[in-house]
Design an enzyme around this catalytic site. Structure first.
Site, PDB file in Angstrom:
ATOM      1  N   ASP A  33      41.646  34.261  37.433  1.00  0.00           N
ATOM      2  CA  ASP A  33      41.909  33.206  38.396  1.00  0.00           C
ATOM      3  C   ASP A  33      40.561  32.733  38.942  1.00  0.00           C
ATOM      4  OD1 ASP A  33      42.576  31.625  40.580  1.00  0.00           O
ATOM      5  OD2 ASP A  33      44.243  32.901  41.213  1.00  0.00           O
ATOM      6  N   HIS A  34      40.213  31.487  38.661  1.00  0.00           N
ATOM      7  CA  HIS A  34      38.896  30.986  39.047  1.00  0.00           C
ATOM      8  C   HIS A  34      38.766  30.820  40.557  1.00  0.00           C
ATOM      9  CE1 HIS A  34      35.052  29.741  37.684  1.00  0.00           C
ATOM     10  NE2 HIS A  34      35.447  29.274  36.508  1.00  0.00           N
ATOM     11  N   ARG A  35      39.852  30.972  41.298  1.00  0.00           N
ATOM     12  CA  ARG A  35      39.763  30.901  42.756  1.00  0.00           C
ATOM     13  C   ARG A  35      39.173  32.174  43.349  1.00  0.00           C
ATOM     14  NH1 ARG A  35      45.953  29.635  44.051  1.00  0.00           N
ATOM     15  NH2 ARG A  35      46.065  31.394  42.585  1.00  0.00           N
TER      16      ARG A  35
END
Length: 484
Positions: free
Chosen positions: A454-456
């Site tokens: 998850d790039h968050r």
């Protein structure tokens, strides 16, 4: 006097609202003990045997095998008390609603996934006999008829399980809601343009089952017309629920293909994967690693005696060590609070393919287990997954997932993150390949590792550092000694 108690489908926990009857374990007329399993049901999470909190004689069952029931729907009725045996054959139903002898009101006190089997209520309303227009039933059984051959009038429901709907209580549909077995069946009819008021249900008291809707859709397709009846007063005769396949979704014919309902495990997986794709901005990185030394280390461990160590357990041990160094990947995102929550414990999920579909059992506190403990827990959960006996608690709560897709003979993959987790490590097959080893070309055991994240929760540098550490441990297992 005997007392007839109604046992309803209990709340199976984890937000589950319905279950499908897979197999009845008792028949009408059988004597059951307190907490004896009476039915096996399948939820979106697992197969569960449901115990009955009452002891006595089964007087009725509700729903055929293959029928979906919402939580709170009647499962069966049991005659308890000194005259329970007589109550099983008393067709009048009179006198069965009064409280039984002293001591007959004791519940089991056990709990089934949040469902307490306490003492029954002080009084139960009487179960009325079926009116003369209803199909004949044996004894006091109100079990669903199995072979209706013609449309029938809706039957007034017995007071023991009326759902409070005014139209259902009056025995007529009028302009009120139509009695349907579950919201999924109502949606199936709505999506196919089928008017439920034009159906006569084959369930108890005229209840419309999934099989009734599917039969009407097949009949409409066979006649070359839409599912909506053209005559306002025409009724479609319902097929008996017993005619459906109990353990498999019933296909619905459609122009150019076959419709297969998404339900049970497959439906839950579809919902979760769709949500993951909608909500998680994922990215994937991958690397090839020389697994020769890891395979040799495993061989040496197993040659030393004691329980055999699985390759999956060694990869899991590497994962937990990597997560200790890169805790950002053992987290979840709370968008309402706009926070990333780093989790203290590693509950490691692992993908397992079963006859019922893909499931992800969870190894609790994987970071606190050694290779032997991980091997034993993987074996236990895998066996339970194949048998369909995993509990909802064993299928939820994961914080990171390990996906060994190499068992399917493939090298690489870009897996979908198991929502609400933040990452998944994929492991391909380990095969001999040409590899430059110590400056020379050699044949080594090579594996492709991939990380979807998850790039968050992190940037590529963190994800790459995690994956590189995992690859280093695969290539040189001695690296793990730093974290032991």
């Amino acid at each position: 006097m005997a007392q007839v108690l109604e046992f309803k489908l209990p709340d199976l926990g984890e937000g589950l609202t319905e279950a499908e009857i897979v197999r009845w374990l008792v028949q009408v007329g059988d004597v059951v003990a307190v907490d004896q399993p009476v039915v096996e049901v399948e939820t979106a999470k697992a197969m569960v045997e449901v115990p009955c909190p009452y002891g006595g004689v089964v007087t009725a069952r509700f729903g055929e095998e293959g029928t979906e029931l919402p939580v709170g729907a009647p499962l069966l009725t049991v005659a308890v008390g000194a005259s329970a045996a007589d109550g099983a054959t008393d067709g009048s139903g009179e006198g069965l609603g009064e409280r039984g002898a002293e001591g007959s009101d004791a519940g089991s006190g056990n709990v089934l996934v949040g469902y307490g089997t306490g003492a029954p209520p002080a009084r139960r309303r009487r179960v009325r006999p079926a009116p003369p227009t209803a199909p004949a039933r044996s004894g006091t059984s109100r079990e669903a008829p199995t072979a209706p051959s013609a449309p029938k009038s809706p039957v007034r429901p017995a007071e023991g399980h009326a759902n409070g709907d005014a139209a259902h209580r009056d025995g007529t549909r009028g302009d009120g809601p139509v009695p349907v077995i579950s919201p999924l069946v109502r949606r199936l009819a709505r999506e196919n343009g089928l008017d439920l008021r034009e159906l006569t249900g084959s369930g108890p008291d005229g209840l419309i089952l999934r099989a009734d809707v599917e039969y009407a859709l097949r009949a409409a397709a066979a006649q070359g017309r839409t599912a909506q009846p053209t005559e306002p007063h025409a009724r479609v005769s319902a097929v008996p629920a017993a005619a459906t396949e109990p353990h498999a979704p019933t296909p619905v014919s459609a122009p150019g293909g076959t419709r297969m309902p998404l339900k049970g495990v497959r439906g839950a997986v579809a919902d979760k994967l769709s949500r993951s794709r909608r909500e998680i901005p994922d990215a994937t990185c991958w690397v090839d690693a020389d697994a020769t030394e890891l395979m040799r280390a495993r061989t040496a461990m197993n040659a030393a005696g004691g329980p055999k160590i699985s390759l999956l357990a060694l990869l899991a041990r590497i994962c937990t060590a990597a997560l200790a160094r890169f805790p950002e990947l053992n987290s979840t995102v709370d968008m309402d609070a706009r926070e990333v929550i780093q989790l203290d414990h590693v509950h490691l999920g692992f993908a397992a393919q079963t006859e019922r579909g893909l499931v992800v059992p969870v190894v609790r506190d994987a970071h606190a287990r050694d290779a032997e403990g991980l091997t034993a827990e993987f074996a236990r959960l895998t066996e339970a997954a194949r048998a369909g006996t995993l509990t909802p608690a064993e299928l939820t709560g994961g914080t990171f997932t390990l996906n060994n897709y190499g068992v399917f003979g493939v090298d690489g993959s870009t897996p979908i993150i198991n929502h609400p987790e933040a990452a998944m490590l994929g492991v391909g097959r380990i095969v001999p390949k040409p590899w430059v080893y110590e400056g020379e070309l050699a044949v080594r055991q090579v594996v492709q590792l991939s990380l979807t994240f998850d790039h968050r929760v992190c940037d590529g540098g963190t994800a790459g550092g995690f994956l590189r550490y995992v690859a280093d441990c695969v290539e040189q297992p001695a690296v793990l000694l730093r974290t032991l």
